[in-house]
Write a protein that holds these residues in place. Structure first.
Motif, PDB file in Angstrom:
ATOM      1  N   THR A 113       0.803  -1.220   0.000  1.00  0.00           N
ATOM      2  CA  THR A 113       0.000   0.000   0.000  1.00  0.00           C
ATOM      3  C   THR A 113       0.839   1.274   0.000  1.00  0.00           C
ATOM      4  O   THR A 113       0.769   2.081  -0.928  1.00  0.00           O
ATOM      5  CB  THR A 113      -0.985   0.010   1.178  1.00  0.00           C
ATOM      6  OG1 THR A 113      -0.305  -0.410   2.365  1.00  0.00           O
ATOM      7  CG2 THR A 113      -2.155  -0.901   0.919  1.00  0.00           C
ATOM      8  N   THR A 117       2.491   3.005  -3.614  1.00  0.00           N
ATOM      9  CA  THR A 117       2.015   4.364  -3.867  1.00  0.00           C
ATOM     10  C   THR A 117       3.199   5.306  -4.069  1.00  0.00           C
ATOM     11  O   THR A 117       3.234   6.101  -5.023  1.00  0.00           O
ATOM     12  CB  THR A 117       1.139   4.854  -2.705  1.00  0.00           C
ATOM     13  OG1 THR A 117       0.008   3.979  -2.564  1.00  0.00           O
ATOM     14  CG2 THR A 117       0.632   6.263  -2.960  1.00  0.00           C
ATOM     15  N   THR A 137      -3.633   5.457  -6.670  1.00  0.00           N
ATOM     16  CA  THR A 137      -4.850   5.212  -5.906  1.00  0.00           C
ATOM     17  C   THR A 137      -5.870   4.408  -6.714  1.00  0.00           C
ATOM     18  O   THR A 137      -6.610   3.593  -6.162  1.00  0.00           O
ATOM     19  CB  THR A 137      -5.457   6.531  -5.426  1.00  0.00           C
ATOM     20  OG1 THR A 137      -5.547   7.438  -6.529  1.00  0.00           O
ATOM     21  CG2 THR A 137      -4.608   7.163  -4.348  1.00  0.00           C
ATOM     22  N   ASN A 140      -4.880   0.799  -6.530  1.00  0.00           N
ATOM     23  CA  ASN A 140      -5.268   0.266  -5.227  1.00  0.00           C
ATOM     24  C   ASN A 140      -6.754  -0.095  -5.223  1.00  0.00           C
ATOM     25  O   ASN A 140      -7.130  -1.254  -5.010  1.00  0.00           O
ATOM     26  CB  ASN A 140      -4.961   1.325  -4.155  1.00  0.00           C
ATOM     27  CG  ASN A 140      -5.046   0.772  -2.745  1.00  0.00           C
ATOM     28  OD1 ASN A 140      -5.592  -0.293  -2.523  1.00  0.00           O
ATOM     29  ND2 ASN A 140      -4.514   1.507  -1.801  1.00  0.00           N
ATOM     30  N   GLN A 263     -12.088   9.566  -7.429  1.00  0.00           N
ATOM     31  CA  GLN A 263     -10.746  10.141  -7.417  1.00  0.00           C
ATOM     32  C   GLN A 263     -10.524  11.090  -8.600  1.00  0.00           C
ATOM     33  O   GLN A 263      -9.715  12.011  -8.508  1.00  0.00           O
ATOM     34  CB  GLN A 263      -9.716   9.014  -7.443  1.00  0.00           C
ATOM     35  CG  GLN A 263      -9.727   8.164  -6.189  1.00  0.00           C
ATOM     36  CD  GLN A 263      -8.890   6.908  -6.333  1.00  0.00           C
ATOM     37  OE1 GLN A 263      -7.844   6.944  -6.963  1.00  0.00           O
ATOM     38  NE2 GLN A 263      -9.341   5.809  -5.767  1.00  0.00           N
ATOM     39  N   LEU A 316     -10.042   9.525  -0.193  1.00  0.00           N
ATOM     40  CA  LEU A 316      -8.757   8.819  -0.222  1.00  0.00           C
ATOM     41  C   LEU A 316      -7.725   9.559  -1.063  1.00  0.00           C
ATOM     42  O   LEU A 316      -6.587   9.780  -0.614  1.00  0.00           O
ATOM     43  CB  LEU A 316      -8.946   7.404  -0.767  1.00  0.00           C
ATOM     44  CG  LEU A 316      -7.640   6.610  -0.917  1.00  0.00           C
ATOM     45  CD1 LEU A 316      -7.003   6.357   0.442  1.00  0.00           C
ATOM     46  CD2 LEU A 316      -7.879   5.294  -1.653  1.00  0.00           C
ATOM     47  N   ARG A 317      -8.117   9.960  -2.284  1.00  0.00           N
ATOM     48  CA  ARG A 317      -7.127  10.639  -3.118  1.00  0.00           C
ATOM     49  C   ARG A 317      -6.742  11.992  -2.517  1.00  0.00           C
ATOM     50  O   ARG A 317      -5.576  12.402  -2.583  1.00  0.00           O
ATOM     51  CB  ARG A 317      -7.641  10.827  -4.539  1.00  0.00           C
ATOM     52  CG  ARG A 317      -6.531  11.357  -5.455  1.00  0.00           C
ATOM     53  CD  ARG A 317      -6.932  11.458  -6.899  1.00  0.00           C
ATOM     54  NE  ARG A 317      -5.828  11.983  -7.695  1.00  0.00           N
ATOM     55  CZ  ARG A 317      -5.915  12.328  -8.970  1.00  0.00           C
ATOM     56  NH1 ARG A 317      -7.059  12.189  -9.598  1.00  0.00           N
ATOM     57  NH2 ARG A 317      -4.870  12.799  -9.611  1.00  0.00           N
ATOM     58  N   VAL A 320      -4.284  11.090   0.326  1.00  0.00           N
ATOM     59  CA  VAL A 320      -2.969  10.684  -0.174  1.00  0.00           C
ATOM     60  C   VAL A 320      -2.213  11.882  -0.738  1.00  0.00           C
ATOM     61  O   VAL A 320      -1.010  12.064  -0.493  1.00  0.00           O
ATOM     62  CB  VAL A 320      -3.107   9.565  -1.237  1.00  0.00           C
ATOM     63  CG1 VAL A 320      -1.783   9.331  -1.957  1.00  0.00           C
ATOM     64  CG2 VAL A 320      -3.577   8.274  -0.585  1.00  0.00           C
TER      65      VAL A 320
END
Length: 390
Positions: A113, A117, A137, A140, A263, A316-317, A320
């Motif tokens: 993970t 990335t 992402t 993933n 995303q 999430l994006r 990150v």
């Protein structure tokens, strides 16, 4: 230079997707394992939680080891763990090997993970760094979505539902191993793998301000995905009378593909704005999940996968991007691994809670979950908006 480097980060993203697909391959198959071995819905959540604990353990112990020994050795080890998990499922004769397979899957995801990335971002030329962030992402989430889709189709339309998915995955892993082996190392002065020492991820001072809101968003979003990958097949079978493995896999896949689509919205919104907006969309998805559970209807569940997955992807994006942008290059792998530790706690803890509350009915446990996660997402969004204003 750009033309040569573009396939490199895409190759790393492809290996990332293949590895993550293996972690969700068993999702549509849990009903078959229950029939063959005989265990309760609580045990399904325990088997799933073993995977999450494997991820968390690896991230905590060696989450930042790739910053010292390089990205490639860590990813090759992750592919090896993924292959071991597939072999364990192929040899499955009871719960013991299911636990072994899920634990090894957790190890592979934990190794991939944060490291993968960072690797995808570093392999990309500077003018494609934003696209590389999406590629990482999307690999993933897209990989996690492809796993149940592949196994659901093979389980429903072939005569070897508990073996063929893992044989196909082993073949894909072999290709991914070859691709990763040929990729260049991006860590300058990487030390031999044998010199690695377990070390918890740490947060540099410049990261801590953005890490808390990013981690909250990741926790809430991953908790919804945990429900779709662990107990939604049982809800579909018991309450909605959906027994087609391909349909189950497609619905679970939909949540992850919606995450990938969500995303795509982040560059226009900006990472900081995408996180609170993602929490708002996630709350809508949780509301649809609660409606499906309360009424026993399929359409709200499909919409919950679409809406909730979109909100999770936005958050999430954004998370990150904010964390990776604030982290020093030499500590980026460890910092991203710390973010995913928080995210995988979101997958494991609520799912175990649902398993404990699943009697007398899974529906009641799901409603409690939806209410709790909606409250958490609302609090997270309010905190993030207040932080932006101040």
């Amino acid at each position: 230079m750009t033309g040569r480097r573009r396939p490199r980060y895409l190759g790393a993203a492809g290996a990332f997707a293949v590895c993550m697909a293996g972690t969700t391959l068993p999702t549509p198959l849990y009903g078959l394992y229950q029939e063959q071995i005989g265990f309760s819905e609580l045990m399904v959540t325990v088997v799933f939680a073993v995977y999450a604990l494997g991820v968390i353990g690896v991230l905590l112990l060696v989450g930042n080891v790739s910053d010292a020994v390089g990205r490639r050795p860590v990813l090759l080890c992750g592919l090896g763990c993924a292959a071991g998990a597939a072999v364990a499922f192929l040899a499955e004769q009871g719960l013991a090997l299911l636990f072994v397979g899920r634990l090894l899957s957790g190890f592979s995801a934990g190794l991939f993970t944060g490291t993968a990335t960072a690797y995808v971002l570093e392999l990309a030329p500077p003018d494609r760094r934003a696209r590389a962030g999406f590629a990482a992402t999307a690999a993933n989430m897209g990989g996690l979505g492809l796993g149940p889709l592949l196994s659901g189709l093979l389980a429903e339309y072939t005569s070897h539902p508990l073996t063929l998915p893992y044989l196909v995955h082993l073949a894909l892993l072999a290709v991914s191993f070859a691709v990763t082996w040929l990729l260049p190392e991006t860590v300058a002065g990487a030390r031999p793998l044998r010199t690695a020492r377990p070390r918890r991820p740490d947060l540099p001072p410049q990261v801590r301000g953005v890490f808390v809101p990013a981690g909250i968003a990741a926790f809430a979003g991953f908790s919804l995905l945990g429900v779709f990958t662990s107990v939604s097949p049982a809800f579909l079978a018991e309450d909605l009378d959906v027994h087609n493995h391909a349909a189950v896999g497609a619905i679970v896949c939909l949540a992850f593909f919606a995450s990938t689509a969500g995303q795509l919205l982040v560059p226009r919104l900006g990472a900081a704005r995408a996180i609170p907006l993602g929490c708002l969309v996630l709350i809508a998805g949780l509301g649809l999940l609660a409606l499906s559970l309360a009424t026993g209807t399929l359409t709200p569940l499909v919409l919950a996968a679409l809406v909730g997955g979109t909100g999770q992807g936005m958050g999430l994006r954004g998370a990150v991007g904010e964390v990776a942008g604030a982290a020093p290059a030499e500590q980026r792998g460890g910092v991203l691994s710390a973010l995913f530790v928080v995210a995988y706690f979101g997958i494991s803890i609520p799912v175990i809670g649902i398993g404990l509350l699943a009697r007398p009915r899974l529906t009641h446990a799901g409603l409690v979950f939806a209410a709790c996660m909606a409250a958490l997402a609302a609090a997270s969004g309010a905190y993030l908006l207040r932080r932006r204003v101040s």
